[in-house]
Design a protein around this motif. Structure first.
Motif, PDB file in Angstrom:
ATOM      1  N   GLN A 149      -4.717  74.487 118.463  1.00 26.35           N
ATOM      2  CA  GLN A 149      -5.492  73.834 119.521  1.00 26.35           C
ATOM      3  C   GLN A 149      -6.057  74.853 120.513  1.00 26.35           C
ATOM      4  N   VAL A 150      -5.269  75.885 120.837  1.00 23.06           N
ATOM      5  CA  VAL A 150      -5.777  76.916 121.755  1.00 23.06           C
ATOM      6  C   VAL A 150      -6.901  77.694 121.087  1.00 23.06           C
ATOM      7  N   ALA A 151      -6.762  77.993 119.813  1.00 19.79           N
ATOM      8  CA  ALA A 151      -7.796  78.745 119.095  1.00 19.79           C
ATOM      9  C   ALA A 151      -9.093  77.956 119.001  1.00 19.79           C
ATOM     10  N   GLU A 152      -9.017  76.615 119.058  1.00 17.00           N
ATOM     11  CA  GLU A 152     -10.217  75.781 118.944  1.00 17.00           C
ATOM     12  C   GLU A 152     -10.898  75.536 120.285  1.00 17.00           C
ATOM     13  N   ARG A 153     -10.334  76.080 121.361  1.00 19.68           N
ATOM     14  CA  ARG A 153     -11.006  75.929 122.654  1.00 19.68           C
ATOM     15  C   ARG A 153     -12.334  76.667 122.626  1.00 19.68           C
ATOM     16  N   SER A 154     -13.252  76.215 123.440  1.00 16.91           N
ATOM     17  CA  SER A 154     -14.571  76.851 123.488  1.00 16.91           C
ATOM     18  C   SER A 154     -14.491  78.148 124.273  1.00 16.91           C
ATOM     19  N   GLY A 155     -15.501  78.981 124.101  1.00 17.29           N
ATOM     20  CA  GLY A 155     -15.564  80.228 124.837  1.00 17.29           C
ATOM     21  C   GLY A 155     -15.072  81.401 124.014  1.00 17.29           C
ATOM     22  N   GLY A 197       0.755  73.959 127.409  1.00 15.37           N
ATOM     23  CA  GLY A 197      -0.178  73.441 128.411  1.00 15.37           C
ATOM     24  C   GLY A 197      -1.606  73.896 128.220  1.00 15.37           C
ATOM     25  N   LEU A 198      -1.892  74.672 127.180  1.00 16.30           N
ATOM     26  CA  LEU A 198      -3.223  75.240 126.980  1.00 16.30           C
ATOM     27  C   LEU A 198      -3.879  74.711 125.717  1.00 16.30           C
ATOM     28  N   ALA A 199      -3.368  73.607 125.193  1.00 20.85           N
ATOM     29  CA  ALA A 199      -3.742  73.191 123.846  1.00 20.85           C
ATOM     30  C   ALA A 199      -5.130  72.604 123.732  1.00 20.85           C
ATOM     31  N   PRO A 259       5.361  78.655 121.433  1.00 20.27           N
ATOM     32  CA  PRO A 259       5.136  77.207 121.582  1.00 20.27           C
ATOM     33  C   PRO A 259       5.255  76.727 123.026  1.00 20.27           C
ATOM     34  N   ALA A 260       6.247  77.189 123.744  1.00 21.82           N
ATOM     35  CA  ALA A 260       6.388  76.774 125.144  1.00 21.82           C
ATOM     36  C   ALA A 260       5.258  77.336 125.993  1.00 21.82           C
TER      37      ALA A 260
END
Length: 884
Positions: free
Chosen positions: A857-863, A819-821, A814-815
């Motif tokens: 949220q990180v898993a939903e980032r594009s790319g 910042g990458l969410a 989590p920590a």
């Protein structure tokens, strides 16, 4: 004539000596040789005075000329004592040039056969070859000298290529170049890139026909096949590339490229794979050969190489789908790769082309299916669907956590019975860089015991062992050794110096009474106690020997059994001996008090002794157990350090050296530069100063251990396994030290941290959630780099501790992900994707499920970066909750 020659040699008049030698016959020269040998013996005793410096070059030339046998001349010319001031090659060639051609050729070969350490001048060997007309030697000494001479462009205005063209022996010496072991390591600096390099020159001469092209290519390939030294591979691969083999030349050597695809050097394997890939796309190798090469390449750990091979297989399969029966079993070799991205690429090829395997090729389909069991859990489900497999057959066994056996303390062996055995143990400890606490304590006790009973015999037995210590070899040792031992006892050295009368009693008394001269640092509370016992033992050896030590531990943990200490005090009382103040206080700190019944019984026996020490021990045994000191976190730049409150429950009437143990410890005390920062030996003993209080020790080591991650210092984490094996609470300080160790720069420090992690887990003392939170904070602050942490936790997981590692990473992520969410957030730190890959592997193997904050949220980032791919993999695993 011999007298005149000797005078010329002594005076260093080389020209005059050469003139005298020109007119001598062989018998006359042999008559001069004994006098020259005597002069050589004389000069050998004072090689650096002006007479020797002047005479040696002339003596070198005269002695070579007066030997009439080639063997004797070669021995004289290459003698070690002549090496530092030789005659020039021109002078040697002058005085030797009147010999017959066969003799000169024999001498040339003998000099060339000498090892390179003999430093035979190449100009001398080459001159002898020229005068004799003998075949040019191709030994290591000659060839290396030739290469260095050719490469010395600053001596002439031409180029390497020009000099090689002019040399009549180039072809033969270049062939010899391929036979020299580790030629790259010796001459890598000459084989660089550029138009004026050796590589380009040899390629140009091959193009011009001066060097045979087939021979050059075969020699390069053969050298790569048998060589594993990185420098050799670099040189000969560079030359092979510069020769630019044609397609036909590459086709002739398919078997060689297949062998080189498994070469230990990644650059060589990559080149071989590239050549074979080009041949495969051109249809110049069979599908069977491509499958053979793929099985080798896909087994390698280099991800770039493996991915390139999968791309090549995809191209061949798209062009010829009928090749699936031969190529897909090779693709399945990638199913067991540690990188799940590689696994997924391989599975995509199988999913796309598995239909190309007809029913007649059941064996090929079975080979592919057999590899599916190696896939990660999420990919295995896809493989089951694609291959039509039975899911029950591939269902994994429930995860079984594998941890090492929890270490148990062992009893200390008694001190050696004989002074000879004791002297041998002392010698071993003096040369050891890693002093085990138990061995040290029993050896120290042995020195005290034998000094009490037979001090003179002990001193005599120790002298041969200590002859190489600097304080034994000086004529007047007291001045320098007193300064030395006043600063620090240096382990057993101060006791040994006291036994052998190499330090003043007054110096020992000052050290015993007042402690070290250095300013106190965060470690002084522990080191002062350790040193006080040593100074006291040395002082008492000289003034009032003790029969034995009271504080020698019973157990390797540092604890001392109450009954054993009472028995020792009773023996002191019987002998009328006076206990050492520091020794007895250390014994009180070490006495075990966790068994109330044992303590009360021992307290009764101690009080019955009727001595002051017995009364103090009784009160100690009946007193309350100490509570761990409170700790407070402080942030210093990117570090997190600790402060400690007071340590209660210490014995009463503490000597001066022991008083800092109970004082609070400020974070500002933990400064970097202190007398103990660069020495690792003492730290093994500090845990035995306060056994059962490892938090006290760990808190004083936090800043030093942090340097292995923050400042890339080597060796600071070596103490972590000792902390893990020690007794007492494993609290905030122990876990913070462990967190820094897992992020260490150097692999040996990371391994120490992994060992400590597994030991704590095996003992049931690991607070995985607290460790995970510490790691998350340290990564966010930049103190721990994710890539290093990923290496550490992967190592721990592969021992079988997947559940332990997941519990740590589940608390750390989590920590790390906060910042990458979302898109547009700060870029991920290098290695975060690797850390997620380890977490996903652990979750798959243990059947973990649930949610990790910010992961979705990180898993939903594009790319399709590694970070995003592994985040998606972990999310899918946690949603399914199926063990791999």
């Amino acid at each position: 004539m011999s007298d005149a020659l000797l005078r010329a040699v002594r005076a260093g008049r080389t020209g005059e000596a050469a003139g005298l030698l020109d007119g001598m016959t062989d018998p006359e020269r042999r008559l001069c040789l004994p006098a020259l040998k005597e002069l050589r013996k004389e000069l050998r005793t004072e090689p650096w005075n002006s007479t020797a410096r002047k005479a040696y070059p002339t003596l070198h030339a005269a002695g070579a000329a007066c030997h009439t046998g080639a063997a004797g001349t070669a021995t004289w010319v290459t003698a070690a004592d002549m090496r530092w001031s030789q005659a020039s090659p021109a002078v040697l060639l002058h005085v030797l040039g009147d010999r017959d051609r066969d003799w000169l050729g024999d001498l040339a070969q003998r000099l060339a056969d000498r090892p390179s350490a003999s430093q035979v001048p190449y100009e001398l060997m080459a001159g002898l070859v020229r005068l004799s007309g003998c075949p040019v030697p191709t030994t290591e000494t000659y060839v290396v000298g030739w290469v260095e001479q050719i490469g010395s462009l600053w001596q002439r205005g031409d180029s390497v290529l020009d000099r090689l063209r002019q040399d009549p022996y180039t072809a033969r010496l270049v062939a010899g170049l391929f036979e020299i072991p580790d030629i790259g390591g010796q001459l890598d600096w000459l084989f660089g890139d550029g138009p004026e390099s050796w590589i380009s020159a040899l390629a140009r001469l091959t193009e011009e026909g001066v060097l045979d092209r087939k021979t050059m290519i075969d020699a390069c390939v053969a050298r790569l096949l048998r060589g594993v030294a990185a420098s050799d591979c670099r040189v000969f691969l560079r030359l092979l590339t510069a020769l630019a083999p044609t397609g036909e030349e590459e086709r002739e050597r398919v078997a060689d490229w297949l062998a080189l695809a498994s070469h230990p050097a990644s650059t060589v394997a990559s080149h071989a794979r590239s050549v074979l890939g080009s041949l495969a796309l051109a249809g110049e190798i069979t599908h069977r050969q491509l499958a053979e090469m793929s099985a080798v390449v896909l087994f390698r750990t280099e991800k770039k190489l493996v991915r390139a091979q999968l791309v090549l297989l995809g191209k061949v399969l798209r062009r010829d789908p009928s090749s699936a029966a031969e190529l897909l079993p090779a693709v399945a070799h990638a199913f067991g790769h540690e990188d799940t991205d590689v696994q997924e690429r391989a599975l995509k090829l199988v999913e796309r082309f598995i239909g190309g395997i007809g029913t007649a090729n059941a064996q090929a389909r079975d080979e592919v299916a057999a590899g599916a069991a190696l896939l990660s859990a999420g990919l295995r489900a896809r493989a089951i669907a694609a291959l039509g497999l039975d899911a029950d057959e591939l269902a994994p066994q429930p995860h079984l956590e594998l941890l090492p056996p929890a270490p148990e303390p062992s009893r200390l062996a008694p001190a050696p019975d004989s002074v000879i055995e004791l002297a041998e143990e002392v010698g071993a400890l003096m040369v050891s860089a890693d002093t085990d606490m138990a061995v040290f304590e029993r050896t120290l006790d042995g020195l005290v015991r034998h000094a009490y009973l037979r001090q003179e015999e002990l001193a005599e037995a120790l002298k041969p062992t200590l002859t190489r210590t600097w304080w034994m070899g000086t004529d007047r040792p007291h001045h320098s050794s007193d300064e030395y031992f006043r600063r620090d006892p240096y382990g057993l050295e101060v006791v040994l110096a006291a036994l052998l009368d190499r330090v003043r009693t007054s110096t020992l008394h000052k050290a015993h009474q007042h402690g070290p001269l250095s300013d106190p640092c965060v470690h002084t509370a522990l080191s002062a106690v350790f040193n006080a016992r040593l100074w006291e033992a040395a002082y008492r050896v000289r003034t009032d020997p003790m029969p034995f030590l009271l504080a020698t531990p019973t157990w390797s943990s540092g604890f001392l059994e109450p009954d054993e200490l009472v028995t020792r005090l009773a023996e002191y009382h019987r002998l009328g001996a006076r206990p050492g103040e520091a020794d007895f206080t250390q014994a009180l700190l070490r006495v075990r008090r966790d068994d109330r019944a044992v303590s009360e019984a021992a307290a009764g026996r101690a009080a019955a002794l009727g001595t002051v020490e017995g009364e103090r021990l009784a009160r100690r045994l009946l007193g309350e157990s100490p509570t761990p000191p409170t700790s407070t976190r402080r942030v210093s730049a990117e570090r997190i350090v600790l402060e400690l409150g007071e340590l209660d429950g210490l014995p009463e009437e503490l000597p001066l050296a022991f008083r800092r143990l109970g004082m609070p410890m400020s974070a500002f005390e933990a400064r970097r530069y202190c007398p103990h920062y660069w020495t690792q030996v003492e730290r093994q003993h500090w845990l035995a100063v306060v056994p059962g209080q490892r938090e006290v020790v760990a808190a004083r080591l936090v800043r030093e251990v942090s340097s292995v991650a923050v400042e890339d210092i080597r060796g600071g984490a070596a103490v972590l396994p000792l902390l893990a094996e020690a007794e007492g609470e494993a609290g905030e300080a122990v876990h913070l030290c462990l967190a820094y160790g897992l992020g260490a720069r150097h692999p040996e420090d990371r391994l120490s941290a992994v060992d400590a992690l597994l030991v704590l887990a095996a003992r049931g003392q690991l607070d995985a959630e607290a460790l995970g939170r510490d790691l998350g904070q340290l990564v966010r602050k930049g103190a721990v780099k994710p890539l290093r942490l990923a290496e550490s936790v992967r190592t721990a997981a592969t021992t079988g501790a997947y559940a332990t590692v997941w519990s740590i990473l589940g608390a750390a992520l989590p920590a790390l992900l906060a910042g990458l969410a979302a898109d547009g957030a700060a870029p991920a730190t290098r290695g975060t994707g690797e850390l997620l890959a380890v977490a996903a592997e652990c979750a798959e193997r243990t059947g973990a499920h649930g949610e990790v904050e910010h992961l979705a949220q990180v898993a939903e980032r594009s790319g399709s970066s590694r970070l995003v791919a592994q985040a998606r993999r972990l999310r899918a695993t946690l949603e399914q909750g199926v063990a791999a």
